[in-house]
Design a protein around this motif. Structure first.
Motif, PDB file in Angstrom:
ATOM      1  N   ARG A 192      -7.489  -9.842  11.190  1.00  0.00           N
ATOM      2  CA  ARG A 192      -7.894  -8.439  11.394  1.00  0.00           C
ATOM      3  C   ARG A 192      -6.971  -7.486  10.631  1.00  0.00           C
ATOM      4  O   ARG A 192      -7.426  -6.542   9.989  1.00  0.00           O
ATOM      5  N   GLU A 193      -5.662  -7.761  10.710  1.00  0.00           N
ATOM      6  CA  GLU A 193      -4.715  -6.893  10.012  1.00  0.00           C
ATOM      7  C   GLU A 193      -4.910  -6.980   8.500  1.00  0.00           C
ATOM      8  O   GLU A 193      -4.854  -5.978   7.799  1.00  0.00           O
TER       9      GLU A 193
ATOM     10  N   LYS B 247      -7.899  -4.967   7.629  1.00  0.00           N
ATOM     11  CA  LYS B 247      -7.577  -3.539   7.654  1.00  0.00           C
ATOM     12  C   LYS B 247      -6.805  -3.149   6.394  1.00  0.00           C
ATOM     13  O   LYS B 247      -7.089  -2.117   5.777  1.00  0.00           O
ATOM     14  N   ASN B 248      -5.807  -3.985   6.040  1.00  0.00           N
ATOM     15  CA  ASN B 248      -5.031  -3.690   4.837  1.00  0.00           C
ATOM     16  C   ASN B 248      -5.915  -3.722   3.597  1.00  0.00           C
ATOM     17  O   ASN B 248      -5.775  -2.883   2.705  1.00  0.00           O
TER      18      ASN B 248
END
Length: 168
Positions: A94-95, A98-99
């Motif tokens: 998920r991170e 997002k990045n």
């Protein structure tokens, strides 16, 4: 009550007329005592072995229970580690997404700014070319005239300034 070898040894029989031979009975009783003592010893040895085996069985049963509990705890720990690893992997994904989205958005914004700057530079270049062409054409026209030195009594420098100012 159980019969002991001492009970057999101390047993006295009544004497009767025409009874059994006393020496033969005593010899038989001695043999019974020896055999009975041997059986008692064997029985005690067997009981001791049974107790030893029972103790070992209890020991191994305890080990089995401990191992079973240990396996269950290890399985639960492994499941927990596996679950935590999955959660951590999902968080990392998920991170990362997002990045990636942030990087893409920043790149789109930068490309939009660059596109606007390019368009502005094209306009400025076009304006510059037009002005430069106009200046050159004015200078060429000036060179084409025969009396370019004495036009209305003005100096060459003044005419050049005027033609540059008119272009700008």
């Amino acid at each position: 009550m159980a019969l002991t070898p001492l009970d057999i040894h101390n047993k006295e029989f009544r004497h009767s007329f025409r009874g059994y031979d006393e020496d033969e009975v005593n010899e038989f009783l001695d043999q019974v005592i020896k055999d009975y003592e041997a059986l008692i010893r064997e029985n005690k040895d067997l009981e001791s072995q049974i107790q030893t085996l029972q103790d070992r069985l209890n020991h191994f049963t305890n080990i089995e229970e401990t191992l079973s509990k240990t396996i269950i705890v290890a399985q639960e720990a492994a499941d927990e580690v596996k679950g935590n690893a999955k959660k951590e992997a999902q968080l990392i994904i998920r991170e990362s997404e997002k990045n990636a989205d942030r990087i893409i958005n920043e790149a789109l914004v930068k490309s939009g700014k660059i596109a606007l700057e390019i368009e502005e530079l094209k306009k400025q270049a076009s304006i510059y070319r037009t002005r430069f062409r106009t200046l050159l054409e004015a200078q060429l026209e000036l060179l084409k005239t025969d009396s370019w030195d004495s036009l209305e009594g003005r100096s060459i420098e003044e005419r050049e300034r005027r033609s540059i100012d008119s272009v700008i």
